[in-house]
Write a protein that holds these residues in place. Structure first.
Motif, PDB file in Angstrom:
ATOM      1  N   ALA A  62       0.978  -0.759   0.173  1.00 32.80           N
ATOM      2  CA  ALA A  62       0.199  -0.411  -0.035  1.00 32.80           C
ATOM      3  C   ALA A  62       0.553   1.521  -0.152  1.00 32.80           C
ATOM      4  O   ALA A  62       1.835   1.151   0.759  1.00 32.80           O
ATOM      5  CB  ALA A  62      -0.593  -0.001   1.566  1.00 32.80           C
TER       6      ALA A  62
ATOM      7  N   LYS B   3      -0.647   3.053  11.464  1.00 32.42           N
ATOM      8  CA  LYS B   3       0.384   1.765  12.256  1.00 32.42           C
ATOM      9  C   LYS B   3       1.480   2.558  13.293  1.00 32.42           C
ATOM     10  O   LYS B   3       2.292   3.085  12.717  1.00 32.42           O
ATOM     11  CB  LYS B   3       0.793   1.069  10.459  1.00 32.42           C
ATOM     12  CG  LYS B   3      -0.159  -0.087  10.293  1.00 32.42           C
ATOM     13  CD  LYS B   3       0.555  -0.469   9.421  1.00 32.42           C
ATOM     14  CE  LYS B   3      -0.320  -1.589   8.646  1.00 32.42           C
ATOM     15  NZ  LYS B   3       0.270  -2.585   7.775  1.00 32.42           N
TER      16      LYS B   3
ATOM     17  N   ILE C 169      -8.071   1.651  11.764  1.00 32.23           N
ATOM     18  CA  ILE C 169      -8.079   1.180  11.085  1.00 32.23           C
ATOM     19  C   ILE C 169      -9.615   1.554  11.547  1.00 32.23           C
ATOM     20  O   ILE C 169     -10.516   1.700  12.039  1.00 32.23           O
ATOM     21  CB  ILE C 169      -8.239  -0.358   9.908  1.00 32.23           C
ATOM     22  CG1 ILE C 169      -6.870  -1.192   9.948  1.00 32.23           C
ATOM     23  CG2 ILE C 169      -9.391   0.119   8.748  1.00 32.23           C
ATOM     24  CD1 ILE C 169      -7.374  -2.473   9.257  1.00 32.23           C
TER      25      ILE C 169
ATOM     26  N   GLU D 189      -1.192   3.944   5.308  1.00 36.32           N
ATOM     27  CA  GLU D 189      -1.027   3.984   5.017  1.00 36.32           C
ATOM     28  C   GLU D 189      -2.390   3.891   3.672  1.00 36.32           C
ATOM     29  O   GLU D 189      -3.636   3.432   4.745  1.00 36.32           O
ATOM     30  CB  GLU D 189      -0.278   2.738   4.489  1.00 36.32           C
ATOM     31  CG  GLU D 189      -0.947   1.809   5.291  1.00 36.32           C
ATOM     32  CD  GLU D 189      -0.550   0.224   5.432  1.00 36.32           C
ATOM     33  OE1 GLU D 189       1.141   0.562   5.337  1.00 36.32           O
ATOM     34  OE2 GLU D 189      -0.587  -0.894   5.368  1.00 36.32           O
TER      35      GLU D 189
ATOM     36  N   LEU E 241      -6.044  -1.710   1.618  1.00 37.13           N
ATOM     37  CA  LEU E 241      -6.243  -2.643   0.844  1.00 37.13           C
ATOM     38  C   LEU E 241      -7.642  -3.242   1.057  1.00 37.13           C
ATOM     39  O   LEU E 241      -7.340  -4.360   2.214  1.00 37.13           O
ATOM     40  CB  LEU E 241      -4.853  -3.696   1.405  1.00 37.13           C
ATOM     41  CG  LEU E 241      -3.412  -2.349   0.914  1.00 37.13           C
ATOM     42  CD1 LEU E 241      -2.339  -3.694   0.944  1.00 37.13           C
ATOM     43  CD2 LEU E 241      -3.357  -2.400  -0.553  1.00 37.13           C
TER      44      LEU E 241
ATOM     45  N   GLU F 284      -7.468 -11.426   3.091  1.00 38.68           N
ATOM     46  CA  GLU F 284      -5.761 -11.668   3.531  1.00 38.68           C
ATOM     47  C   GLU F 284      -5.329 -13.302   4.313  1.00 38.68           C
ATOM     48  O   GLU F 284      -6.044 -14.243   4.373  1.00 38.68           O
ATOM     49  CB  GLU F 284      -5.960 -10.645   5.547  1.00 38.68           C
ATOM     50  CG  GLU F 284      -4.820 -10.196   5.519  1.00 38.68           C
ATOM     51  CD  GLU F 284      -4.986  -9.608   7.084  1.00 38.68           C
ATOM     52  OE1 GLU F 284      -6.087  -8.829   7.675  1.00 38.68           O
ATOM     53  OE2 GLU F 284      -4.366  -9.849   7.670  1.00 38.68           O
TER      54      GLU F 284
ATOM     55  N   GLU G 153       2.554  -6.690   5.409  1.00 39.95           N
ATOM     56  CA  GLU G 153       3.564  -7.271   6.626  1.00 39.95           C
ATOM     57  C   GLU G 153       4.781  -8.023   6.220  1.00 39.95           C
ATOM     58  O   GLU G 153       4.329  -9.157   5.822  1.00 39.95           O
ATOM     59  CB  GLU G 153       3.272  -6.461   8.039  1.00 39.95           C
ATOM     60  CG  GLU G 153       2.047  -7.887   8.338  1.00 39.95           C
ATOM     61  CD  GLU G 153       1.701  -8.568   9.960  1.00 39.95           C
ATOM     62  OE1 GLU G 153       2.482  -7.612  10.466  1.00 39.95           O
ATOM     63  OE2 GLU G 153       0.767  -9.075  10.219  1.00 39.95           O
TER      64      GLU G 153
HETATM   65  P1  AMP Z   1      -0.519  -5.573  11.011  1.00 44.23           P
HETATM   66  O1  AMP Z   1       0.074  -5.296  12.716  1.00 44.23           O
HETATM   67  O2  AMP Z   1       0.361  -4.464   9.968  1.00 44.23           O
HETATM   68  O3  AMP Z   1      -0.419  -7.346  10.555  1.00 44.23           O
HETATM   69  O4  AMP Z   1      -1.695  -4.877  11.087  1.00 44.23           O
HETATM   70  C1  AMP Z   1      -2.677  -5.356  11.720  1.00 44.23           C
HETATM   71  C2  AMP Z   1      -4.146  -6.091  10.772  1.00 44.23           C
HETATM   72  O5  AMP Z   1      -4.663  -4.779   9.777  1.00 44.23           O
HETATM   73  C3  AMP Z   1      -3.998  -6.235   9.021  1.00 44.23           C
HETATM   74  O6  AMP Z   1      -3.883  -8.079   9.928  1.00 44.23           O
HETATM   75  C4  AMP Z   1      -4.716  -6.105   8.685  1.00 44.23           C
HETATM   76  O7  AMP Z   1      -6.445  -6.722   8.641  1.00 44.23           O
HETATM   77  C5  AMP Z   1      -5.125  -4.590   9.162  1.00 44.23           C
HETATM   78  N1  AMP Z   1      -4.642  -4.224   7.792  1.00 44.23           N
HETATM   79  C6  AMP Z   1      -3.012  -3.642   8.142  1.00 44.23           C
HETATM   80  N2  AMP Z   1      -2.227  -2.441   7.510  1.00 44.23           N
HETATM   81  C7  AMP Z   1      -4.227  -2.753   6.458  1.00 44.23           C
HETATM   82  C8  AMP Z   1      -4.245  -2.088   5.192  1.00 44.23           C
HETATM   83  N3  AMP Z   1      -3.115  -1.091   4.011  1.00 44.23           N
HETATM   84  N4  AMP Z   1      -5.342  -2.088   4.072  1.00 44.23           N
HETATM   85  C9  AMP Z   1      -5.625  -2.928   5.390  1.00 44.23           C
HETATM   86  N5  AMP Z   1      -6.220  -3.937   5.971  1.00 44.23           N
HETATM   87  C10 AMP Z   1      -4.968  -3.302   6.807  1.00 44.23           C
END
Ligand code: AMP
Ligand code: GLY
Length: 425
Positions: free
Chosen positions: A122, A149, A161, A191, A194, A198, A289
């Motif tokens: 993203a 984040k 989110i 960001e 998306l 997943e 990630e």
């Molecule tokens: P992360 O800690 O980066 O894994 O983020 C936690 C959760 O947030 C992820 O497992 C996704 O479900 C959601 N997420 C993170 N980034 C995005 C994004 N850019 N777009 C949509 N969902 C996201």
């Protein structure tokens, strides 16, 4: 050879269960481990980030390889500590050094890495307290939902989110100026959202070559139908039915190859697991990630599908001969259902006696938050045990996991009854 695993969860129990199958293993130690690992190996009461205590144990037990389960010791530099110590530097550590661990330790680092090496992800910008106003202005240019984040490690809680612009601005301010997630949110990555499905893909690499491990999907929310609070993971399925050959070929071509090549180009000697969190958007993979370790509970479905000797694969990682190692996967589906303490992921009690484990058949119970106390097994964490089953179909594997959970009991026990619900035909 004698091996030490650092960590205490279902992931580490799954590693241990696989390693004890190897002819090459002499003695296995886990620090600190749980009641499950105590049945097949020796638990050592050591905090994995107490490197001096780890060193003492390694020398005392003539350990010749260390496998790191969780991210904290990697981000804190356990591998670098070994390389800098004359008595330890010949002992391989499976897990990246501090430089590689930044892929998980800093969201901004991982975004810069992806952008530089052409890995699809993203669009983003990073902000600090000094650039708060620019951050708010950036939010105004985006469409909801807004993704904020915390840059650093926040125990899986640092991602917000939000649907509303004003709330997103307020949360951004809270993260940057009030340290909502401690020092982890002194920098925030904003960001693009998306919108897709997943899944995760796992890679084991020696820094030069790699093996693609099975794909998996985990269920993070506490409630059925993916509702309620986020948890460490309530269950997982492998393989992921929609991650077919064509999709995985795109993942390898567009994500895995540029990631491994990027690490080499950047002079990062990475030996360990790469956990790639992906979004499948209309058949195309985008990276959400990187994690620098295996997932939990994903390990509890990925490792049981590896038919090759895991210790040999780790030796290949250590000596950069991974490409020579045989690598066979089971075509069966693995499912795991996590049994958790009542109240988790909020406040919960520990020390509840677990009964009925002797009645489990045809399913492997990987212990997560358990401890052996006076000959009994008691709960010792929020996520207590993962019930993993293998079968020709996801439905049949889930049936085995659920039938066995019905035999086990502790006060307050809870689990999701709908793992895999979104993947059924
Ligand atoms: P992360 O800690 O980066 O894994 O983020 C936690 C959760 O947030 C992820 O497992 C996704 O479900 C959601 N997420 C993170 N980034 C995005 C994004 N850019 N777009 C949509 N969902 C996201
Ligand atoms: N199950 C997600 C993780 O291990 O981060």
């Amino acid at each position: 050879m004698n091996i030490l695993i650092l960590g205490a969860g279902g992931r580490e129990h799954a590693f241990a269960s696989k390693l004890v199958e190897s002819n090459k293993l002499s003695k296995l130690f886990i620090a600190p481990g749980n009641a499950g690992t105590a049945e097949i190996a020796t638990n050592l009461s050591i905090d994995p980030v107490d490197f001096q205590a780890v060193k003492k144990a390694v020398l005392e037990h003539a350990i010749s390889m260390v496998i790191v389960g969780p991210e904290a010791p990697l981000v804190a530099g356990v591998h670098d500590f070994f390389l800098q110590d004359a008595a330890l530097q010949h002992i391989p550590v499976i897990g990246p050094k501090k430089d590689g661990a930044e892929l998980e330790g800093s969201k901004e680092f991982s975004k810069i890495f992806m952008k530089k090496h052409g890995v699809p992800t993203a669009a983003y910008e990073a902000f600090t307290a000094e650039t708060l106003e620019a951050g708010k202005a950036f939010l105004e240019t985006l469409k909801p939902p807004f993704v904020l984040k915390a840059d650093g490690l926040a125990g899986g809680k640092g991602v917000l989110i939000l649907n509303d612009l004003q709330t997103a601005k307020m949360e951004l301010e809270d993260m940057l100026t009030n340290e909502k997630f401690g020092a982890a949110s002194s920098k925030v990555v904003i960001e693009e959202y998306l919108d897709g499905i997943e899944l995760s893909v796992f890679v084991l690499t020696d820094g030069k070559s790699y093996k693609m491990l099975p794909s998996a999907k985990d269920y993070k929310r506490i409630g059925e139908g993916d509702t309620g609070l986020n948890t460490g993971g309530m269950g997982a399925i492998s393989p992921v039915p929609f991650a077919d050959e064509a999709f995985l070929a795109k993942v390898e071509e567009r994500v895995v190859i540029p990631t491994i090549a990027g690490l080499q180009k950047d002079g990062i000697d990475y030996r360990g697991f790469v956990f790639i969190g992906l979004m499948n958007i209309a058949g195309d993979p985008f990276v959400i990630e990187y994690n620098v370790r295996m997932g939990d509970p994903e390990t509890e479905v990925v490792i049981p599908r590896i038919q090759s000797d895991l210790l040999e694969l780790f030796e290949g990682v250590a000596s950069q001969t991974l490409h020579e190692k045989s690598f066979q996967l089971s075509p069966q589906t693995a499912t795991t259902v996590m049994v958790v303490a009542g109240g988790y992921p909020e406040a919960y009690e520990k020390g509840k006696e677990i009964s009925g484990l002797e009645k489990v058949v045809g399913t492997t119970v990987f212990h997560a938050g358990t401890a052996p106390v006076d000959g009994k097994t008691v709960t010792n964490g929020g996520r207590v045990m993962a019930f993993t089953s293998l079968a020709d179909t996801m439905e049949a594997a889930l049936e085995k996991s659920y039938a066995n959970i019905a035999n086990v009991h502790f006060e307050g026990m809870n689990y999701r009854k709908d793992i895999g619900f979104d993947l059924k035909d």
